[in-house]
Design a protein around this motif. Structure first.
Motif, PDB file in Angstrom:
ATOM      1  N   PRO A   1       0.808  -1.231   0.000  1.00  0.00           N
ATOM      2  CA  PRO A   1       0.000   0.000   0.000  1.00  0.00           C
ATOM      3  C   PRO A   1       0.839   1.277   0.000  1.00  0.00           C
ATOM      4  CG  PRO A   1      -0.864  -1.554   1.597  1.00  0.00           C
ATOM      5  CD  PRO A   1       0.410  -2.135   1.075  1.00  0.00           C
ATOM      6  N   GLU A   2       1.975   1.258   0.688  1.00  0.00           N
ATOM      7  CA  GLU A   2       2.810   2.467   0.733  1.00  0.00           C
ATOM      8  C   GLU A   2       3.492   2.766  -0.603  1.00  0.00           C
ATOM      9  OE1 GLU A   2       5.374  -0.870   2.576  1.00  0.00           O
ATOM     10  OE2 GLU A   2       3.294  -0.251   2.674  1.00  0.00           O
ATOM     11  N   HIS A   3       3.426   1.819  -1.535  1.00  0.00           N
ATOM     12  CA  HIS A   3       4.026   2.022  -2.856  1.00  0.00           C
ATOM     13  C   HIS A   3       2.996   2.408  -3.916  1.00  0.00           C
ATOM     14  CE1 HIS A   3       7.540  -0.780  -1.562  1.00  0.00           C
ATOM     15  NE2 HIS A   3       7.659   0.439  -1.072  1.00  0.00           N
ATOM     16  N   VAL A   4       1.735   2.476  -3.520  1.00  0.00           N
ATOM     17  CA  VAL A   4       0.675   2.822  -4.461  1.00  0.00           C
ATOM     18  C   VAL A   4       0.299   4.284  -4.259  1.00  0.00           C
ATOM     19  CG1 VAL A   4      -1.691   2.334  -5.182  1.00  0.00           C
ATOM     20  CG2 VAL A   4      -0.208   0.465  -4.467  1.00  0.00           C
ATOM     21  N   HIS A   5       0.384   5.055  -5.331  1.00  0.00           N
ATOM     22  CA  HIS A   5       0.055   6.478  -5.263  1.00  0.00           C
ATOM     23  C   HIS A   5      -1.170   6.736  -6.138  1.00  0.00           C
ATOM     24  CE1 HIS A   5       3.880   7.247  -3.320  1.00  0.00           C
ATOM     25  NE2 HIS A   5       4.421   6.461  -4.219  1.00  0.00           N
ATOM     26  N   THR A   6      -2.165   7.381  -5.566  1.00  0.00           N
ATOM     27  CA  THR A   6      -3.343   7.751  -6.325  1.00  0.00           C
ATOM     28  C   THR A   6      -3.542   9.257  -6.205  1.00  0.00           C
ATOM     29  OG1 THR A   6      -4.776   7.327  -4.436  1.00  0.00           O
ATOM     30  CG2 THR A   6      -4.505   5.523  -6.003  1.00  0.00           C
ATOM     31  N   PHE A   7      -4.108   9.817  -7.236  1.00  0.00           N
ATOM     32  CA  PHE A   7      -4.346  11.247  -7.255  1.00  0.00           C
ATOM     33  C   PHE A   7      -5.829  11.481  -7.451  1.00  0.00           C
ATOM     34  CE2 PHE A   7      -0.046  10.605  -8.809  1.00  0.00           C
ATOM     35  CZ  PHE A   7       0.662  11.467  -8.001  1.00  0.00           C
ATOM     36  N   SER A   8      -6.347  12.412  -6.692  1.00  0.00           N
ATOM     37  CA  SER A   8      -7.754  12.737  -6.844  1.00  0.00           C
ATOM     38  C   SER A   8      -7.958  13.493  -8.152  1.00  0.00           C
ATOM     39  CB  SER A   8      -8.237  13.576  -5.659  1.00  0.00           C
ATOM     40  OG  SER A   8      -7.484  14.763  -5.583  1.00  0.00           O
ATOM     41  N   GLU A   9      -9.146  13.325  -8.699  1.00  0.00           N
ATOM     42  CA  GLU A   9      -9.475  14.010  -9.939  1.00  0.00           C
ATOM     43  C   GLU A   9      -9.637  15.491  -9.686  1.00  0.00           C
ATOM     44  OE1 GLU A   9     -12.940  13.111 -12.495  1.00  0.00           O
ATOM     45  OE2 GLU A   9     -11.972  11.156 -12.721  1.00  0.00           O
ATOM     46  N   ILE A  10      -9.231  16.277 -10.658  1.00  0.00           N
ATOM     47  CA  ILE A  10      -9.377  17.722 -10.556  1.00  0.00           C
ATOM     48  C   ILE A  10     -10.486  18.142 -11.512  1.00  0.00           C
ATOM     49  CG2 ILE A  10      -8.249  19.928 -10.997  1.00  0.00           C
ATOM     50  CD1 ILE A  10      -5.625  18.678 -10.214  1.00  0.00           C
ATOM     51  N   ASP A  11     -11.421  18.925 -11.004  1.00  0.00           N
ATOM     52  CA  ASP A  11     -12.520  19.414 -11.837  1.00  0.00           C
ATOM     53  C   ASP A  11     -12.077  20.719 -12.503  1.00  0.00           C
ATOM     54  OD1 ASP A  11     -14.861  20.205 -13.051  1.00  0.00           O
ATOM     55  OD2 ASP A  11     -16.106  19.917 -11.272  1.00  0.00           O
ATOM     56  N   VAL A  12     -11.416  20.570 -13.639  1.00  0.00           N
ATOM     57  CA  VAL A  12     -10.845  21.718 -14.339  1.00  0.00           C
ATOM     58  C   VAL A  12     -11.931  22.692 -14.785  1.00  0.00           C
ATOM     59  CG1 VAL A  12      -9.438  22.465 -16.306  1.00  0.00           C
ATOM     60  CG2 VAL A  12      -8.828  20.379 -15.047  1.00  0.00           C
ATOM     61  N   LYS A  13     -13.061  22.169 -15.224  1.00  0.00           N
ATOM     62  CA  LYS A  13     -14.136  23.048 -15.678  1.00  0.00           C
ATOM     63  C   LYS A  13     -14.625  23.943 -14.538  1.00  0.00           C
ATOM     64  CE  LYS A  13     -18.498  23.169 -18.177  1.00  0.00           C
ATOM     65  NZ  LYS A  13     -19.507  22.400 -18.885  1.00  0.00           N
ATOM     66  N   ALA A  14     -14.793  23.374 -13.357  1.00  0.00           N
ATOM     67  CA  ALA A  14     -15.244  24.160 -12.206  1.00  0.00           C
ATOM     68  C   ALA A  14     -14.191  25.214 -11.836  1.00  0.00           C
ATOM     69  CB  ALA A  14     -15.524  23.253 -11.014  1.00  0.00           C
ATOM     70  N   ILE A  15     -12.923  24.845 -11.919  1.00  0.00           N
ATOM     71  CA  ILE A  15     -11.852  25.796 -11.608  1.00  0.00           C
ATOM     72  C   ILE A  15     -11.862  26.929 -12.621  1.00  0.00           C
ATOM     73  CG2 ILE A  15      -9.342  26.099 -11.492  1.00  0.00           C
ATOM     74  CD1 ILE A  15      -9.238  23.134 -10.484  1.00  0.00           C
ATOM     75  N   ARG A  16     -11.966  26.579 -13.894  1.00  0.00           N
ATOM     76  CA  ARG A  16     -11.979  27.603 -14.949  1.00  0.00           C
ATOM     77  C   ARG A  16     -13.175  28.530 -14.778  1.00  0.00           C
ATOM     78  NH1 ARG A  16     -14.866  28.296 -19.203  1.00  0.00           N
ATOM     79  NH2 ARG A  16     -15.630  26.163 -19.311  1.00  0.00           N
ATOM     80  N   GLU A  17     -14.340  27.952 -14.529  1.00  0.00           N
ATOM     81  CA  GLU A  17     -15.544  28.763 -14.363  1.00  0.00           C
ATOM     82  C   GLU A  17     -15.425  29.700 -13.158  1.00  0.00           C
ATOM     83  OE1 GLU A  17     -18.644  25.805 -14.376  1.00  0.00           O
ATOM     84  OE2 GLU A  17     -18.837  25.892 -16.572  1.00  0.00           O
ATOM     85  N   ALA A  18     -14.749  29.230 -12.103  1.00  0.00           N
ATOM     86  CA  ALA A  18     -14.553  30.084 -10.928  1.00  0.00           C
ATOM     87  C   ALA A  18     -13.648  31.275 -11.249  1.00  0.00           C
ATOM     88  CB  ALA A  18     -13.970  29.265  -9.777  1.00  0.00           C
ATOM     89  N   THR A  19     -12.770  31.113 -12.234  1.00  0.00           N
ATOM     90  CA  THR A  19     -11.893  32.228 -12.630  1.00  0.00           C
ATOM     91  C   THR A  19     -12.625  33.214 -13.525  1.00  0.00           C
ATOM     92  OG1 THR A  19     -11.028  31.176 -14.648  1.00  0.00           O
ATOM     93  CG2 THR A  19      -9.849  30.736 -12.565  1.00  0.00           C
ATOM     94  N   GLY A  20     -13.740  32.783 -14.108  1.00  0.00           N
ATOM     95  CA  GLY A  20     -14.507  33.645 -15.001  1.00  0.00           C
ATOM     96  C   GLY A  20     -13.939  33.734 -16.406  1.00  0.00           C
ATOM     97  N   LEU A  21     -13.024  32.831 -16.736  1.00  0.00           N
ATOM     98  CA  LEU A  21     -12.392  32.871 -18.054  1.00  0.00           C
ATOM     99  C   LEU A  21     -13.010  31.864 -19.021  1.00  0.00           C
ATOM    100  CD1 LEU A  21      -8.614  33.083 -17.045  1.00  0.00           C
ATOM    101  CD2 LEU A  21     -10.093  34.947 -17.801  1.00  0.00           C
ATOM    102  N   LYS A  22     -12.947  32.185 -20.299  1.00  0.00           N
ATOM    103  CA  LYS A  22     -13.334  31.248 -21.351  1.00  0.00           C
ATOM    104  C   LYS A  22     -12.197  30.249 -21.512  1.00  0.00           C
ATOM    105  CE  LYS A  22     -16.047  34.662 -23.812  1.00  0.00           C
ATOM    106  NZ  LYS A  22     -16.233  35.430 -25.028  1.00  0.00           N
ATOM    107  N   GLN A  23     -12.489  29.120 -22.148  1.00  0.00           N
ATOM    108  CA  GLN A  23     -11.482  28.070 -22.304  1.00  0.00           C
ATOM    109  C   GLN A  23     -10.197  28.589 -22.941  1.00  0.00           C
ATOM    110  OE1 GLN A  23     -13.685  25.032 -24.444  1.00  0.00           O
ATOM    111  NE2 GLN A  23     -13.817  23.772 -22.607  1.00  0.00           N
ATOM    112  N   GLN A  24     -10.315  29.366 -24.001  1.00  0.00           N
ATOM    113  CA  GLN A  24      -9.120  29.850 -24.697  1.00  0.00           C
ATOM    114  C   GLN A  24      -8.298  30.779 -23.810  1.00  0.00           C
ATOM    115  OE1 GLN A  24     -10.965  31.278 -28.384  1.00  0.00           O
ATOM    116  NE2 GLN A  24      -9.880  29.624 -29.466  1.00  0.00           N
ATOM    117  N   ASP A  25      -8.946  31.660 -23.101  1.00  0.00           N
ATOM    118  CA  ASP A  25      -8.230  32.581 -22.217  1.00  0.00           C
ATOM    119  C   ASP A  25      -7.590  31.837 -21.043  1.00  0.00           C
ATOM    120  OD1 ASP A  25      -9.013  34.718 -23.842  1.00  0.00           O
ATOM    121  OD2 ASP A  25     -10.861  35.028 -22.688  1.00  0.00           O
TER     122      ASP A  25
END
Length: 98
Positions: free
Chosen positions: A28-52
């Protein structure tokens, strides 16, 4: 290469093969997992469009789309930046775009 180092490397490779075949479970100490990141929610919180958002983060527009549709997950420095933006989306305004 010293015999001891080679033996350790060979044992590690053999262990990897057993794990891949399902014959062994990694510690178990050799297994690394990463939580998913909700990029869309982060982007929307910044108020930016995808391209920006892509320009501000320093990645391609297509990569942002892939993150938001969950086809890919952010890694490395981009992941770290997104975690910072998740905690404080307004710091995006302090990022200078060249």
């Amino acid at each position: 290469m010293k015999d001891e180092l080679f033996a350790d490397l060979l044992a590690s490779a053999e262990e990897m093969v057993r794990i891949e075949k399902g014959e062994q479970t990694p510690k178990p100490e050799h297994v690394h997992t990463f939580s998913e990141i909700d990029v869309k929610a982060i982007r929307e919180a910044t108020g930016l469009k995808q391209q920006d958002f892509a320009v501000a983060v320093g990645v391609s527009y297509d990569l942002v789309k892939s993150w938001e549709t969950k086809r890919r997950q952010p890694t490395g420095a981009a992941r770290k930046l997104l975690i910072l933006l998740q905690a404080n989306p307004f710091i995006i305004n302090q990022i200078k775009v060249a």
